[in-house]
Write an enzyme that holds these catalytic residues in place. Structure first.
Site, PDB file in Angstrom:
ATOM      1  CB  SER A 172      39.611  47.161  45.356  1.00  0.00           C
ATOM      2  OG  SER A 172      38.282  47.847  44.965  1.00  0.00           O
ATOM      3  CG  ASP A 341      34.916  43.381  40.160  1.00  0.00           C
ATOM      4  OD1 ASP A 341      33.723  43.268  40.759  1.00  0.00           O
ATOM      5  OD2 ASP A 341      35.919  43.626  40.473  1.00  0.00           O
ATOM      6  CG  HIS A 374      34.933  44.261  43.602  1.00  0.00           C
ATOM      7  ND1 HIS A 374      35.964  44.433  42.367  1.00  0.00           N
ATOM      8  CD2 HIS A 374      35.622  45.056  44.819  1.00  0.00           C
ATOM      9  CE1 HIS A 374      37.017  45.504  43.032  1.00  0.00           C
ATOM     10  NE2 HIS A 374      35.955  45.821  44.468  1.00  0.00           N
TER      11      HIS A 374
END
Length: 407
Positions: A172, A341, A374
């Protein structure tokens, strides 16, 4: 130079040879590194007399060539693996990834976790006392860029005597930092591992961040960022910000599987109450996550890091041309994305892959079919972990065969 890419790569642990069972790194301690020299920032400001909180796992080898830097995401910290003496039940946020026998094997690698400058878990940030005033920085703490974080981490590497990382890795926001390392300090990164990340935020993602910030900024207890002096916390705004963020980290399928339209047990057999209280399980879950977050995370840090996310765009100075922006990188790359995601979709990772291949860099790409959205980058998945394990075993082999330990 030979280039390669592997798409939709699935590895099963069933086919792997027997290996020692993974273990935890055990009890860990935090070290604090002090830096007096001013750090110039992209904003034109600078910060001096700052602290970075650091944890390390494993042993640095003689020629200091086996170091791996782990970069953290928005609400994480330097506590990557193991447990601390004062909180033995709280494992590091990537404990399933880092440790003896784990994909990033601390029997082989010296792993470093650093709390980003501006965060609220030990490194200097808005809640820290400003040396000039003896009061918390508050709203006067400078807004940072991902590149500012990289330069601060490079100073830490200098103190540790690490000239070149065997790998820089992150998921991320941490993946953005890893990518930035390969651009900002190309000769200091042998391998770059970017998981569930993006070369820049979409307008939708910037919009999510803005809504979250407005929830905090309009909380009556915010006091223009100087709530410390008033002895309050803008917990209502921070709770809403976290609830919004948490929704974006999960996929629709995952939320349906976990909650569906289930109602709280006390209400399950009753008619709808027709009010605005918590009636559905998903409401209860989000409120719980938001309220818990507001008790340990700093609101000014949340504002700062979401703005840092917005600003990240390595192709800004190349008129949006990511291939040109990555022309100077020297590292080999592993990129991993997850099909569900939707916040940092696989298409964004493929943009990075294409730009790297255009520059004839060595790239391995794995797109994992996982249902968790995610958050999948934090979870156990044998295929995902198999990809990472295989890549780091390749790094380890290169280290052992290379002259002088240079990968």
């Amino acid at each position: 130079m030979t280039t390669f890419t592997t798409a939709n790569l699935f590895l099963s642990t069933d086919a792997e040879p027997a290996r020692e069972a993974p273990q935890s790194v055990g009890e860990v301690t935090t070290q604090y590194f002090e830096f007096e020299q001013p750090l110039p920032l992209d904003s034109g400001k600078s910060i001096s007399n700052y602290t970075l909180a650091v944890q390390t796992y494993g042993t640095l080898n003689e020629d200091r060539s086996n170091a791996v830097l782990i970069c953290h995401a928005l609400n994480a910290s330097h506590h990557v693996a193991g447990y601390e003496a004062d909180d033995p039940d709280q494992l590091g946020w990537w404990d399933n990834m880092v440790g003896p026998g784990k994909p990033v094997d601390t029997n082989v690698f010296f792993v470093i976790g650093v709390n980003n400058l501006g965060s609220c878990f030990g490194s200097t940030g808005p809640a820290s006392l400003r040396p000039e005033t003896g009061k918390p920085w508050g709203s006067e703490f400078p807004v940072l860029s991902v590149e500012d974080w990289v330069r601060a981490q490079a100073r830490l590497a200098d103190q540790l005597g690490i000239e070149r990382f065997a790998a820089v890795m992150g998921g991320s926001l941490g993946g953005m930092q890893a990518l930035s390392w390969s651009i900002t300090c190309p000769s200091r990164v042998a391998h770059c591992v970017v998981v569930a990340s993006t070369p820049k935020l979409s307008a939708q993602n910037i919009g999510f961040n803005e809504v979250a910030r407005r929830a905090i900024l309009t909380d009556p207890d915010f006091h223009e960022g100087n709530y410390y002096e008033h002895g309050v916390v803008p917990s209502r705004g921070l709770t809403v910000a976290r609830m919004l963020g948490h929704i974006t980290y999960l996929s629709d399928d995952d939320m349906a599987r976990k909650f569906g339209r289930a109602r709280r047990q006390a209400d399950a057999q009753q008619a709808y109450r027709y009010d605005y209280g918590v009636e559905f399980e998903v409401e209860s879950y989000l409120r719980y996550q938001g309220e818990k977050f507001s008790k340990y995370f700093d609101a000014n840090t949340y504002l700062l890091i979401t703005r840092t996310l917005d600003y990240f765009d390595p192709a800004r100075e190349t008129q949006g041309d990511l291939t040109r922006a990555l022309a100077g990188v020297e590292a080999d790359f592993l990129l991993v994305s997850f099909t569900t995601d939707w916040r940092f979709a696989p298409s964004r990772s493929r943009e990075i892959v294409k730009a790297l291949l255009d520059n004839e860099r060595r790239v391995t790409y794995a797109e994992i079919d996982a249902p968790h959205g995610h958050d999948a980058f934090l979870l156990d998945d044998s295929r995902y972990h198999g990809v990472v394990r295989g890549y780091f075993e390749r790094i380890a082999k290169t280290l052992s065969l290379s002259k002088g330990g240079q990968s």
